[in-house]
Write a protein that holds these residues in place. Structure first.
Motif, PDB file in Angstrom:
ATOM      1  N   PRO A   1      -0.459   5.187   6.845  1.00 23.16           N
ATOM      2  CA  PRO A   1      -1.188   6.033   5.890  1.00 23.16           C
ATOM      3  C   PRO A   1      -2.352   6.816   6.509  1.00 23.16           C
ATOM      4  O   PRO A   1      -2.679   7.895   6.025  1.00 23.16           O
TER       5      PRO A   1
ATOM      6  N   PRO B   1       8.221   0.857  -1.098  1.00 26.10           N
ATOM      7  CA  PRO B   1       7.440   1.003   0.131  1.00 26.10           C
ATOM      8  C   PRO B   1       8.065   1.999   1.107  1.00 26.10           C
ATOM      9  O   PRO B   1       9.281   2.153   1.155  1.00 26.10           O
ATOM     10  N   ARG B   2       7.196   2.646   1.871  1.00 27.02           N
ATOM     11  CA  ARG B   2       7.663   3.578   2.899  1.00 27.02           C
ATOM     12  C   ARG B   2       7.867   2.829   4.204  1.00 27.02           C
ATOM     13  O   ARG B   2       7.170   1.850   4.479  1.00 27.02           O
TER      14      ARG B   2
ATOM     15  N   GLY C   1      -0.437   9.774   4.444  1.00 24.07           N
ATOM     16  CA  GLY C   1      -0.651   8.896   3.301  1.00 24.07           C
ATOM     17  C   GLY C   1      -0.339   9.571   1.988  1.00 24.07           C
ATOM     18  O   GLY C   1       0.748  10.126   1.809  1.00 24.07           O
TER      19      GLY C   1
ATOM     20  N   GLU D   1       0.784  -1.234   0.000  1.00 20.30           N
ATOM     21  CA  GLU D   1       0.000   0.000   0.000  1.00 20.30           C
ATOM     22  C   GLU D   1       0.819   1.289   0.000  1.00 20.30           C
ATOM     23  O   GLU D   1       0.416   2.263  -0.626  1.00 20.30           O
ATOM     24  N   THR D   2       1.964   1.306   0.662  1.00 23.09           N
ATOM     25  CA  THR D   2       2.710   2.570   0.659  1.00 23.09           C
ATOM     26  C   THR D   2       3.528   2.740  -0.626  1.00 23.09           C
ATOM     27  O   THR D   2       3.783   3.863  -1.058  1.00 23.09           O
TER      28      THR D   2
ATOM     29  N   CYS E   1       9.127  -3.936   4.020  1.00 19.14           N
ATOM     30  CA  CYS E   1       7.764  -4.377   3.715  1.00 19.14           C
ATOM     31  C   CYS E   1       7.676  -5.891   3.748  1.00 19.14           C
ATOM     32  O   CYS E   1       8.670  -6.588   3.931  1.00 19.14           O
TER      33      CYS E   1
ATOM     34  N   GLU F   1       3.401   5.965  -3.202  1.00 20.80           N
ATOM     35  CA  GLU F   1       4.564   6.565  -3.857  1.00 20.80           C
ATOM     36  C   GLU F   1       4.360   6.602  -5.370  1.00 20.80           C
ATOM     37  O   GLU F   1       4.708   7.569  -6.030  1.00 20.80           O
TER      38      GLU F   1
ATOM     39  N   LYS G   1       7.206   2.348   8.016  1.00 27.93           N
ATOM     40  CA  LYS G   1       6.062   2.662   8.864  1.00 27.93           C
ATOM     41  C   LYS G   1       6.407   2.392  10.328  1.00 27.93           C
ATOM     42  O   LYS G   1       7.038   1.370  10.594  1.00 27.93           O
TER      43      LYS G   1
END
Ligand SMILES: Cc1cc2nc3c(=O)[nH]c(=O)nc-3n(C[C@H](O)[C@H](O)[C@H](O)COP(=O)(O)O)c2cc1C
Ligand code: SF4
Ligand code: FES
Lengths: 427, 175
Positions: free
Chosen positions: A201, A194-195, A205, A180-181, A394, A185, A197
């Motif tokens: 988000p 991926p970010r 987000g 999801e991240t 991730c 992006e 976390k």
């Protein structure tokens, strides 16, 4: 027993294939009634979220996180822009259900996204569709146009004071954007990496604004939950495992297909729906939730029910609902090599254990498959996999490691045979 | 990963009306309008796709620079995107792209046979283009069509449940 089929995301499958995706067809089944009711009555979003919690809808994208709970994390009354994002990047090998929702029932997804937006305070939604889905993209573009023309989307919709704008965004071939991240992006016009976390988000987000990301199937389930009630949805499945779920049954079965059946349906009934084993072959193994989850031996699987908790008890995960059926006579080394090749190819490269580890796994499996395996190779595989899992940004790292560990656990003798004799037991 | 969350806007000293054709600019503008005004760069992926389609299926450095100028992005950010995503090609391509899925559900139902068959019959390896330039042959990961494995994407159309013979027929019909 034949399970009850097609009651939520596939509820329009009995309509004519040439028109079932249209607004008229969707309306004929009560489509947009829930959205229009919300526009008229402006109910408290907290009440709708309670209903979703009661339904025990769990995220259909793979993690199985309760959707109602996720929505309640959104700071819905905080000022500023918030977003709802639909994850239609379907790419987990074995999974082919979201494509059919997008092609066959796009309006139900639109209605679900609009309702989600209302509940979390988002006036803008993006539907991230993978770029290869040319036909589904057309259908979704058409459906959004129809919905705007019918006054179901836009600003101050039907004089309600509610705004909701919806856009499709297209991917361009990267499995990792399903995370999801990474997906966020990607919408921001960057590489899909991926970010880290937290922040999650719901706080930070899309464009740095509070955002909820849900899978296509999760969102498309919402209108039916509101129509029939959370209690009804819950009763379709099992406690803590509400509703029916789409299962993509593929591999060595007579009639591979998507089946929408209640959570908790016994695996053996699902296999029967798919026509049983292909050519009467014997069942060897099942990967019950998409390529990322541990493999389960066939005899064990025959007694497992298809819900999150039962599959977890059997040592695997329901994941995306992709049920990959493998017949006796299949070389498991070859299957595992195929999976490892996938993760090596799709690693985004920013964490060293994942970037390097997936390459190691693939290369060692390749040499075993080529008959050049060495005595220490299985320990090497085990150790590399063990050093990826839990050490990455991730879950792709875990997804790459889990199949290796489970294949070695259940089918170690096949790997040993190949290393010792230079050829597959299955050959 | 980026903790930075502001657009990387840079202004290029180029007249945007000289970039691409009016039709292409119009198509890209439809995408730009979907995102917040300061986030023009969100349109980079669709813009690259549009430009690639109009250029016989591949992107040149000049075209990527033009996209950067059009979207007020640093050129390097466009290169990053173009090299990250699998659907962008940075080398000349055949007139068609034949992409065979070789992920697990397709593997179980014969994708390797499809690949071997095409390699022999058309004398082309994965990643290569046939000598007559008719098609570029690629292996791709799961296309999301696993229930009708094996699946092949020819340009923009899915073909499912394919036997080597059926794939031959498709390829023979390509110009
Ligand atoms: C590598 C990776 C790939 C993923 N791919 C998808 C995907 O294609 N579709 C999807 O809905 N979720 C995917 N997910 C899960 C998403 O990160 C996210 O959990 C999900 O979209 C949330 O929606 P849900 O709660 O409705 O399931 C992926 C996760 C990872 C780690
Ligand atoms: S685990 Fe792998 S795919 Fe995920 S962020 Fe790290 S390198 Fe990228
Ligand atoms: S595995 Fe080939 S389409 Fe999914």
């Amino acid at each position: 027993m034949v399970p009850n089929q097609n009651s939520v995301c596939f509820r329009n499958m009995h309509l004519a294939a040439t028109t079932r995706h249209t607004l008229d067809a969707y309306r004929s089944l009560g489509g947009y009634v829930q959205w229009e009711k919300i526009l008229r009555e402006r109910p408290d979003p907290a009440d709708i979220i309670e209903e979703i919690k009661l339904s025990a809808l769990r995220g259909r994208g793979g993690a199985g996180f309760p959707t109602g709970l996720k929505w309640s994390f959104m700071p819905r009354n905080a000022p500023g822009q918030k977003y709802i994002v639909c994850n239609s990047d379907e790419g987990e090998p074995g999974t082919c259900k979201d494509r059919d929702i997008l092609r066959y029932n796009p309006h139900q997804l639109i209605e679900g996204m609009a309702i989600a937006g209302y509940c979390i305070g988002a006036t803008v939604g993006y539907n991230y569709i993978r770029g290869e889905f040319y036909e589904p993209i057309q259908r979704c573009e058409e459906a959004i146009r129809e919905a705007y023309a019918a006054g179901l989307l836009g600003k101050d919709i039907q004089g309600s004071g509610v705004d909701f704008d919806l856009y499709n965004h297209l991917g361009a071939g990267a499995y990792i954007c399903g995370e999801e991240t990474a997906l966020l992006e990607s919408i921001e016009g960057k590489k899909g990496q991926p970010r880290f976390k937290p922040p999650f988000p719901a706080q930070f987000g899309l464009y740095g604004r509070p955002t909820t990301i849900n899978n296509t199937e999760s969102l498309a389930s919402i209108p039916v939950i509101l129509e029939k009630g959370g209690q009804w949805f819950l009763a379709q499945g099992r406690p803590n495992n509400g509703g029916p779920k789409l299962f993509s049954v593929t591999g060595h079965v007579a009639r591979p297909d998507n089946f929408e059946v209640p959570l908790g349906t016994p695996f053996r009934d699902l296999l029967e729906l798919a026509g049983g084993m292909k050519d009467g072959r014997a069942l060897k193994a099942v990967i019950p939730g998409g390529s990322s989850v541990p493999v389960v031996p066939g005899d064990v699987m025959m007694d497992v029910d298809m819900d999150y908790d039962s599959i977890a008890k059997a040592g695997s995960m329901l994941g995306s609902g992709a049920v990959i059926v493998i017949a006796e006579g299949t070389c498991m080394v070859k299957v595992l090599h195929n999976l490892s090749h996938f993760y090596m190819h799709e690693s985004c490269g920013q964490c060293t254990p994942c970037r390097e580890g997936t390459g190691w796994l693939e290369r060692v499996l390749r040499r075993i498959l080529d008959g050049k395996g060495r005595p220490g190779d299985l320990d090497l595989l085990d150790s590399v996999a063990g050093r990826i899992g839990g050490r990455t940004i991730c879950a792709l790292g875990d997804a790459a490691a889990m199949p290796v560990q489970s294949f070695l656990k259940h089918y170690r003798h096949e790997f040993e045979h190949l290393i010792e004799h230079g050829q597959s037991m299955a050959a | 990963m980026s903790f930075r969350n502001a657009p990387l806007a840079v202004i290029h000293d180029r007249d945007k009306t000289t970039l691409f054709t009016p039709e292409i600019r119009e198509q890209i503008d439809i995408w730009i309008a979907k995102y917040p005004a300061e986030w023009k760069q969100s349109a980079v992926m669709p813009a690259l796709t549009i430009v690639q389609d109009a250029n016989g299926g591949w992107l040149t450095p000049e075209l990527m620079n033009d996209v950067a100028a059009y979207l007020d992005m640093p050129e390097v950010s466009v290169y990053e995107v173009a090299t990250f995503y699998g659907m962008y090609d940075l080398e000349p391509q055949g007139r068609h792209k034949v992409c065979v899925c070789n992920s697990v559900s397709c593997l179980l139902l014969g994708s390797e046979e499809l690949i071997e068959h095409v390699e022999h019959k058309y004398d082309v390896r994965l990643g290569e283009t046939t000598a007559d330039g008719r098609f570029t042959f690629k292996e791709v990961e799961c296309l999301g069509a696993c229930r009708h494995a094996p699946a092949v994407l020819v340009d923009k159309t899915y073909h499912e449940n394919l036997s080597p013979q059926a794939l031959d027929k498709l390829i023979d019909e390509l110009e």
